[in-house]
Write a protein that holds these residues in place. Sequence first.
Motif, PDB file in Angstrom:
ATOM      1  N   LEU A  88       5.140  -1.071   2.897  1.00 49.69           N
ATOM      2  CA  LEU A  88       4.167  -1.532   3.874  1.00 49.69           C
ATOM      3  C   LEU A  88       3.019  -2.157   3.087  1.00 49.69           C
ATOM      4  O   LEU A  88       2.645  -1.664   2.016  1.00 49.69           O
ATOM      5  CB  LEU A  88       3.675  -0.306   4.639  1.00 49.69           C
ATOM      6  CG  LEU A  88       2.960  -0.492   5.956  1.00 49.69           C
ATOM      7  CD1 LEU A  88       3.938  -1.036   6.991  1.00 49.69           C
ATOM      8  CD2 LEU A  88       2.416   0.860   6.414  1.00 49.69           C
ATOM      9  N   THR A 118       0.809  -1.219   0.000  1.00 48.75           N
ATOM     10  CA  THR A 118       0.000   0.000   0.000  1.00 48.75           C
ATOM     11  C   THR A 118       0.843   1.269   0.000  1.00 48.75           C
ATOM     12  O   THR A 118       0.426   2.287  -0.545  1.00 48.75           O
ATOM     13  CB  THR A 118      -0.895   0.057   1.249  1.00 48.75           C
ATOM     14  OG1 THR A 118      -0.062   0.058   2.421  1.00 48.75           O
ATOM     15  CG2 THR A 118      -1.831  -1.136   1.296  1.00 48.75           C
ATOM     16  N   SER A 119       2.010   1.228   0.628  1.00 53.64           N
ATOM     17  CA  SER A 119       2.749   2.453   0.904  1.00 53.64           C
ATOM     18  C   SER A 119       4.243   2.164   0.839  1.00 53.64           C
ATOM     19  O   SER A 119       4.696   1.076   1.202  1.00 53.64           O
ATOM     20  CB  SER A 119       2.426   2.967   2.313  1.00 53.64           C
ATOM     21  OG  SER A 119       1.105   2.648   2.693  1.00 53.64           O
ATOM     22  N   ALA A 132       1.171   3.938  -2.793  1.00 51.44           N
ATOM     23  CA  ALA A 132       1.451   5.362  -2.659  1.00 51.44           C
ATOM     24  C   ALA A 132       2.840   5.556  -2.050  1.00 51.44           C
ATOM     25  O   ALA A 132       3.227   4.825  -1.138  1.00 51.44           O
ATOM     26  CB  ALA A 132       0.406   6.030  -1.776  1.00 51.44           C
TER      27      ALA A 132
END
Lengths: 310, 310
Positions: free
Chosen positions: A161, A99-100, A132
Amino acid sequence: MNRQSGVDIDLGNRCSSNAYNWARKTFINRQQKPGQLLQGLDGAFSNVMQFNDVRLGISSDGIGTKIELAERTGIYHTLGHDLVAMTADDLAANGFEPTSLSNILDVDILDYEIVDQLMQGLHAAAGLAGLAVTGGEIAELGSRIGGYGSRMHFNWCSTALGYLPDRLVKPVDGSLIREGDMIISLASRGFRSNGFSLVRRIMTDNFGPDWHLVLYDNARTWGEVLLTPSLIYCTLINTLLTQELNLHGIVHITGGGIPDNLARVLKQSGWGAVIDKPCPALAFMLQVQTMGRIADQQAYRLWNMGNGML
Amino acid sequence: MNRQSGVDIDLGNRCSSNAYNWARKTFINRQQKPGQLLQGLDGAFSNVMQFNDVRLGISSDGIGTKIELAERTGIYHTLGHDLVAMTADDLAANGFEPTSLSNILDVDILDYEIVDQLMQGLHAAAGLAGLAVTGGEIAELGSRIGGYGSRMHFNWCSTALGYLPDRLVKPVDGSLIREGDMIISLASRGFRSNGFSLVRRIMTDNFGPDWHLVLYDNARTWGEVLLTPSLIYCTLINTLLTQELNLHGIVHITGGGIPDNLARVLKQSGWGAVIDKPCPALAFMLQVQTMGRIADQQAYRLWNMGNGML
């Protein structure tokens, strides 16, 4: 000791074990608190952090000396793909959806144009991976950073992550592998970000110090071919998992190659595997192997040889 | 341009802005998905990632050229405190409780003893910060890494993860600051991990290349004094927040010193501040400042001058 590349693999493993043993003693700091580390069925800690009903995984890695290829060719916008691939695909190999990503760029002296191209590439790769870029740091470290040529030298690493989808009871770790399971290989299109110390030594021995300028074929130099960016597999893997396709084990082929990485996943179930139809090694990989007089057994430990994920 | 340290601050800011602008374009990749970036009241993105009801923050940083102090003194077990302080205290300054840290150690050639001391220090610092070391990577990069002396050279960075306690409606960002609020300063005990390029230049100019061996007082060399590890404030900050003490703004004094970091937090409310009784600068800091003929105004931008957190 891998004398050919100058990298002492045994010492590296001992240092990594040391670091893990010190780290393990810190897990108690989060016991019964947000961010606690989950234990697997065997009592060992997995790499899953729990926050209420959310289970997260974290992965850190850099792109090693592949950066020298960018310094040699002057092509900087593809390295972001390698950076994202190393950490996002490690998460995907355990069933996490990345996700990150937070990245740290260490440089000797800043060059705005190069930074722009690196970050543009990271943006593109983040799009492919569906994550992102939520953090970053650029550090000027002067003579603590070295490299090839006279422009900005740098090292680049990231921490990604990811979360474990609700439908997975636990991370995909190979423990569900059973007799009759089939292995599917996802083709790679080049070297990922490991094994480059030896690649560079082989190239220098065969073509001299300016090996990157030597033509590989009518269109590309050796520098360009070896820079070929990593394919990013995580969105495919995560889609397969969402489609309720039950993947029993996922192997990301990085350092250690098929033998070490597959063995680690197979160890969970105790089963063995026969690979009768691997993706073929790419022609330029075979040429590097031949020029370096590297036995097949060693080549498949050092490099992915055409197979990016199993 | 800070000519004295050789670091071009304006170029650094431009490169950071560039990186942030590319990163911002990736936030859409997580829109309406786990890990989405929350928007503040002003519509701007904060550094908060949302997973169901869990709100997480992430922070990445390294310890810069302070590492040279360890290489000069042969003392390696304190750097872990600097590593944890940079990222965990940045999270705490926004109200996050740090839970997990992943670290990346880039080395030229491995030295088991040094790695052991670094990781032992990281373990101790993680205990003080109350976080778990949940990931790590050691990369051998040969001549891409440089440093002082003949032992292992390295660069060390970390990414920390923290969660926002339920009782905080949003991160502590300074927007609640109002007339009459009081500033409390938490004393530091030395330089943190910023401003060392200039410190080293001043020391070399005054004491020559072996400046770290020069005695500072009867007990300690200049090398040992400058190596003084960072205090870690996050557990105190998080305890204060848990005790329902309403902190309206928290400032971590790193690069940019009190002026830049305090200004960033004050900007949210538009109020100014009078600091009439700062913690006094430490004696050795003042001596570095005097030897370098650095004006107060500049010293307070470069270094914490005795104030670690406001």
